[in-house]
Design a protein around this motif. Sequence first.
Motif, PDB file in Angstrom:
ATOM      1  N   LEU A  90       0.847  -1.195   0.000  1.00 59.91           N
ATOM      2  CA  LEU A  90       0.000   0.000   0.000  1.00 59.91           C
ATOM      3  C   LEU A  90       0.878   1.239   0.000  1.00 59.91           C
ATOM      4  CD1 LEU A  90      -2.943   1.213   0.431  1.00 59.91           C
ATOM      5  CD2 LEU A  90      -2.339   1.264   2.860  1.00 59.91           C
ATOM      6  N   ASN A  91       0.613   2.148  -0.921  1.00 65.12           N
ATOM      7  CA  ASN A  91       1.394   3.384  -1.032  1.00 65.12           C
ATOM      8  C   ASN A  91       0.461   4.585  -0.941  1.00 65.12           C
ATOM      9  OD1 ASN A  91       4.159   2.236  -1.967  1.00 65.12           O
ATOM     10  ND2 ASN A  91       2.694   1.281  -3.355  1.00 65.12           N
ATOM     11  N   ARG A  92       0.857   5.536  -0.108  1.00 66.37           N
ATOM     12  CA  ARG A  92       0.085   6.794  -0.023  1.00 66.37           C
ATOM     13  C   ARG A  92       0.868   7.896  -0.734  1.00 66.37           C
ATOM     14  NH1 ARG A  92      -2.501   9.811   5.319  1.00 66.37           N
ATOM     15  NH2 ARG A  92      -4.231  10.783   4.166  1.00 66.37           N
ATOM     16  N   GLY A  93       0.239   8.489  -1.752  1.00 73.41           N
ATOM     17  CA  GLY A  93       0.892   9.532  -2.522  1.00 73.41           C
ATOM     18  C   GLY A  93       0.914  10.860  -1.798  1.00 73.41           C
ATOM     19  N   THR A  94       1.720  11.779  -2.326  1.00 68.39           N
ATOM     20  CA  THR A  94       1.801  13.116  -1.729  1.00 68.39           C
ATOM     21  C   THR A  94       0.475  13.858  -1.837  1.00 68.39           C
ATOM     22  OG1 THR A  94       2.643  13.948  -3.844  1.00 68.39           O
ATOM     23  CG2 THR A  94       4.265  13.308  -2.175  1.00 68.39           C
ATOM     24  N   VAL A 145      -2.132   0.449  -4.726  1.00 68.47           N
ATOM     25  CA  VAL A 145      -1.677  -0.870  -4.272  1.00 68.47           C
ATOM     26  C   VAL A 145      -0.841  -1.508  -5.379  1.00 68.47           C
ATOM     27  CG1 VAL A 145      -2.377  -3.209  -3.615  1.00 68.47           C
ATOM     28  CG2 VAL A 145      -3.660  -1.224  -2.762  1.00 68.47           C
ATOM     29  N   HIS A 146       0.323  -1.996  -4.980  1.00 64.17           N
ATOM     30  CA  HIS A 146       1.144  -2.836  -5.867  1.00 64.17           C
ATOM     31  C   HIS A 146       0.996  -4.269  -5.356  1.00 64.17           C
ATOM     32  CE1 HIS A 146       4.391  -4.177  -8.452  1.00 64.17           C
ATOM     33  NE2 HIS A 146       5.006  -4.704  -7.407  1.00 64.17           N
ATOM     34  N   LEU A 147       0.272  -5.083  -6.092  1.00 71.23           N
ATOM     35  CA  LEU A 147      -0.041  -6.445  -5.669  1.00 71.23           C
ATOM     36  C   LEU A 147       0.842  -7.434  -6.417  1.00 71.23           C
ATOM     37  CD1 LEU A 147      -1.986  -8.298  -4.030  1.00 71.23           C
ATOM     38  CD2 LEU A 147      -3.473  -8.299  -6.042  1.00 71.23           C
ATOM     39  N   GLU A 148       1.581  -8.239  -5.665  1.00 70.87           N
ATOM     40  CA  GLU A 148       2.420  -9.287  -6.248  1.00 70.87           C
ATOM     41  C   GLU A 148       1.892 -10.651  -5.836  1.00 70.87           C
ATOM     42  OE1 GLU A 148       6.455  -8.758  -5.069  1.00 70.87           O
ATOM     43  OE2 GLU A 148       6.751  -6.933  -6.246  1.00 70.87           O
ATOM     44  N   LYS A 162      -5.515   1.671  -8.197  1.00 71.75           N
ATOM     45  CA  LYS A 162      -5.798   2.802  -7.326  1.00 71.75           C
ATOM     46  C   LYS A 162      -7.051   2.518  -6.521  1.00 71.75           C
ATOM     47  CE  LYS A 162      -6.520   7.841  -7.469  1.00 71.75           C
ATOM     48  NZ  LYS A 162      -6.647   9.020  -8.386  1.00 71.75           N
ATOM     49  N   LEU A 163      -6.961   2.724  -5.215  1.00 73.32           N
ATOM     50  CA  LEU A 163      -8.104   2.494  -4.339  1.00 73.32           C
ATOM     51  C   LEU A 163      -9.098   3.651  -4.445  1.00 73.32           C
ATOM     52  CD1 LEU A 163      -6.257   1.083  -1.203  1.00 73.32           C
ATOM     53  CD2 LEU A 163      -7.789  -0.179  -2.724  1.00 73.32           C
ATOM     54  N   PRO A 164     -10.367   3.393  -4.171  1.00 72.93           N
ATOM     55  CA  PRO A 164     -11.390   4.432  -4.322  1.00 72.93           C
ATOM     56  C   PRO A 164     -11.337   5.473  -3.205  1.00 72.93           C
ATOM     57  CG  PRO A 164     -12.365   2.461  -3.417  1.00 72.93           C
ATOM     58  CD  PRO A 164     -10.949   2.094  -3.764  1.00 72.93           C
ATOM     59  N   GLN A 165     -12.042   6.556  -3.416  1.00 74.67           N
ATOM     60  CA  GLN A 165     -12.071   7.643  -2.447  1.00 74.67           C
ATOM     61  C   GLN A 165     -12.643   7.189  -1.102  1.00 74.67           C
ATOM     62  OE1 GLN A 165     -10.712  10.669  -2.973  1.00 74.67           O
ATOM     63  NE2 GLN A 165     -11.145  11.159  -0.825  1.00 74.67           N
ATOM     64  N   SER A 166     -13.517   6.208  -1.118  1.00 79.89           N
ATOM     65  CA  SER A 166     -14.107   5.728   0.142  1.00 79.89           C
ATOM     66  C   SER A 166     -13.042   5.192   1.086  1.00 79.89           C
ATOM     67  CB  SER A 166     -15.141   4.642  -0.146  1.00 79.89           C
ATOM     68  OG  SER A 166     -14.544   3.553  -0.841  1.00 79.89           O
ATOM     69  N   MET A 221       2.966  -1.554   4.145  1.00 77.74           N
ATOM     70  CA  MET A 221       2.330  -0.234   4.135  1.00 77.74           C
ATOM     71  C   MET A 221       3.375   0.869   4.120  1.00 77.74           C
ATOM     72  SD  MET A 221      -0.753  -0.885   6.867  1.00 77.74           S
ATOM     73  CE  MET A 221       0.391  -1.523   8.081  1.00 77.74           C
ATOM     74  N   ARG A 222       3.202   1.816   3.220  1.00 79.87           N
ATOM     75  CA  ARG A 222       4.154   2.917   3.083  1.00 79.87           C
ATOM     76  C   ARG A 222       3.404   4.238   2.994  1.00 79.87           C
ATOM     77  NH1 ARG A 222       8.970   0.340  -0.667  1.00 79.87           N
ATOM     78  NH2 ARG A 222       8.819  -1.749   0.228  1.00 79.87           N
ATOM     79  N   GLY A 223       3.915   5.216   3.714  1.00 79.85           N
ATOM     80  CA  GLY A 223       3.307   6.542   3.682  1.00 79.85           C
ATOM     81  C   GLY A 223       2.244   6.764   4.734  1.00 79.85           C
ATOM     82  N   LEU A 224       1.992   5.770   5.602  1.00 84.10           N
ATOM     83  CA  LEU A 224       1.023   5.923   6.689  1.00 84.10           C
ATOM     84  C   LEU A 224       1.763   6.113   8.008  1.00 84.10           C
ATOM     85  CD1 LEU A 224      -1.617   3.129   5.893  1.00 84.10           C
ATOM     86  CD2 LEU A 224      -1.630   5.521   5.171  1.00 84.10           C
ATOM     87  N   ASN A 225       1.294   7.025   8.821  1.00 88.20           N
ATOM     88  CA  ASN A 225       1.879   7.259  10.147  1.00 88.20           C
ATOM     89  C   ASN A 225       1.015   6.562  11.188  1.00 88.20           C
ATOM     90  OD1 ASN A 225       3.994   8.972   9.202  1.00 88.20           O
ATOM     91  ND2 ASN A 225       2.498  10.632   8.988  1.00 88.20           N
ATOM     92  N   LEU A 226       1.503   5.417  11.656  1.00 84.44           N
ATOM     93  CA  LEU A 226       0.721   4.625  12.602  1.00 84.44           C
ATOM     94  C   LEU A 226       0.808   5.210  14.003  1.00 84.44           C
ATOM     95  CD1 LEU A 226       0.898   2.700  10.162  1.00 84.44           C
ATOM     96  CD2 LEU A 226       1.068   0.807  11.802  1.00 84.44           C
ATOM     97  N   LEU A 227      -0.339   5.243  14.678  1.00 81.32           N
ATOM     98  CA  LEU A 227      -0.379   5.701  16.065  1.00 81.32           C
ATOM     99  C   LEU A 227       0.174   4.628  16.997  1.00 81.32           C
ATOM    100  CD1 LEU A 227      -1.316   8.040  17.905  1.00 81.32           C
ATOM    101  CD2 LEU A 227      -3.535   6.875  18.089  1.00 81.32           C
ATOM    102  N   ARG A 228      -0.145   3.363  16.698  1.00 81.05           N
ATOM    103  CA  ARG A 228       0.363   2.235  17.484  1.00 81.05           C
ATOM    104  C   ARG A 228       0.233   0.970  16.650  1.00 81.05           C
ATOM    105  NH1 ARG A 228      -4.088  -0.452  19.677  1.00 81.05           N
ATOM    106  NH2 ARG A 228      -6.031   0.747  19.587  1.00 81.05           N
ATOM    107  N   ASN A 229       0.860  -0.099  17.123  1.00 82.94           N
ATOM    108  CA  ASN A 229       0.832  -1.387  16.437  1.00 82.94           C
ATOM    109  C   ASN A 229      -0.023  -2.373  17.230  1.00 82.94           C
ATOM    110  OD1 ASN A 229       1.285  -3.753  15.067  1.00 82.94           O
ATOM    111  ND2 ASN A 229       3.410  -3.982  15.716  1.00 82.94           N
ATOM    112  N   PRO A 230      -1.255  -2.657  16.780  1.00 82.90           N
ATOM    113  CA  PRO A 230      -2.104  -3.591  17.521  1.00 82.90           C
ATOM    114  C   PRO A 230      -1.720  -5.056  17.321  1.00 82.90           C
ATOM    115  CG  PRO A 230      -3.390  -2.067  16.127  1.00 82.90           C
ATOM    116  CD  PRO A 230      -1.971  -2.023  15.669  1.00 82.90           C
TER     117      PRO A 230
END
Length: 408
Positions: free
Chosen positions: A245-249, A255-258, A336-340, A369-378
């Motif tokens: 998962l990549n979050r753009g600027t 999503v790059h799925l392999e 590309k994932l949808p706006q929802s 996951m790339r580009g997401l700032n996680l608050l914590r790791n559950p």
Amino acid sequence: LWQNPRETRATGGFIGTYGLMTVSDAEIVSMKTDNVYNLDDPAERHLRIRPPMPILKYFPPKERWWFLRDSNWSPHFPESAAIAEDFYHKEGGKEKIDGVIAMTPDVIASLLWIVGSVTVQGITFDADHFAEQLEYQVEKGYYQRGIPESQRKEVIGTILDEIMTRIYDLPLEKVAQIIPALKRHLDQKQLLLWMHDPSLQNLVLSAGWGGAVLPAKSDYLMIVDSNMISAKTDSVMDKEIRSQLNRGTDGSLTVHLELTYRHRSLPTWNITRYKDYVRAYVPPGSTLLSSSGFVASDRSDEKGEIDISQEHGKVVFGGFLVVEPKGSKTVTLDYKLPQSVVDTVNDGMYTIFVQKQSGISNQLFTLDMRGLNLLRNPYPRQCRASDRGAFVCETDMVIDREFSFPLQ
């Protein structure tokens, strides 16, 4: 429906055998099984139903019509079960059906662990090697023992009869092991149920035992493999899903799925080149950006087109791939994932529901996951920060998996 995951199909495996079971007052009154070709072959003279496009395109030319053995094309078991019942009646079945049960050999193997090995037709079947033993006997051993081809799968019914007899004779402490064993197979989708009675079907679905393609609150992924006439080659395939998962600027999510397939064997009497039609079910509104590794047809190096459709509230990307014996193949889908989904991330939460294909047991899943700032790791046992600035989760697909991450 007896589904063989060594030849994977959408709801678990190729339907080589079907059966009829009569139940009254919570007791099995009768049960008989038969080779599916004993229904399908006579129907070939009169039944003219076009199969789904990939079957028509990638199966051998002689397979241009649709029959019970290939009825489980949809991964949504309520749909495939209804189609299977319809084929049963179109091909001459007379009985009124109240429901459809699908199972893999793993279910029977677990019962053999409880009741012990059984000997039928002079052959001993044990829990450790049940699938391999049964496959050999119905594909080759029957001929060596002088059994007619039309009767080669009667051994399955005989095994089931012997198991049921053993169960009724078990001491109470052994009987108590059966329910958790069956529940485990229901949870792992080795055993699927579909009932005509709406109240019963609602119970099945609410318990998660119906093999339905499920809704998701945010991101979603299900990978569905269908063996396209490459014998029992799924038994030697290792499969891995990697979703990056990549979050753009600009805040967009891609999503790059392999999907990686490793063939562990040289050709044998029941192992060939692996030919697979794979479908990726993703959130509605997703758009395909690019793909690689798919081919136009068997024995072709021409790049294959991706089929794009919508069903069961999902967008579906489908393509054909081939893996040579002792080889490996990685195919990719970028979308590309949808706006929802973007909106849920903007609201401070990323959730992905990864649904397991029914009957599958040899699949690994990695979420990168790339580009997401996680608050914590559950999920400290499964997820960790990598040295490349990504956050990675690794697990298997024995059951459905869901991850939810609070974001900063």
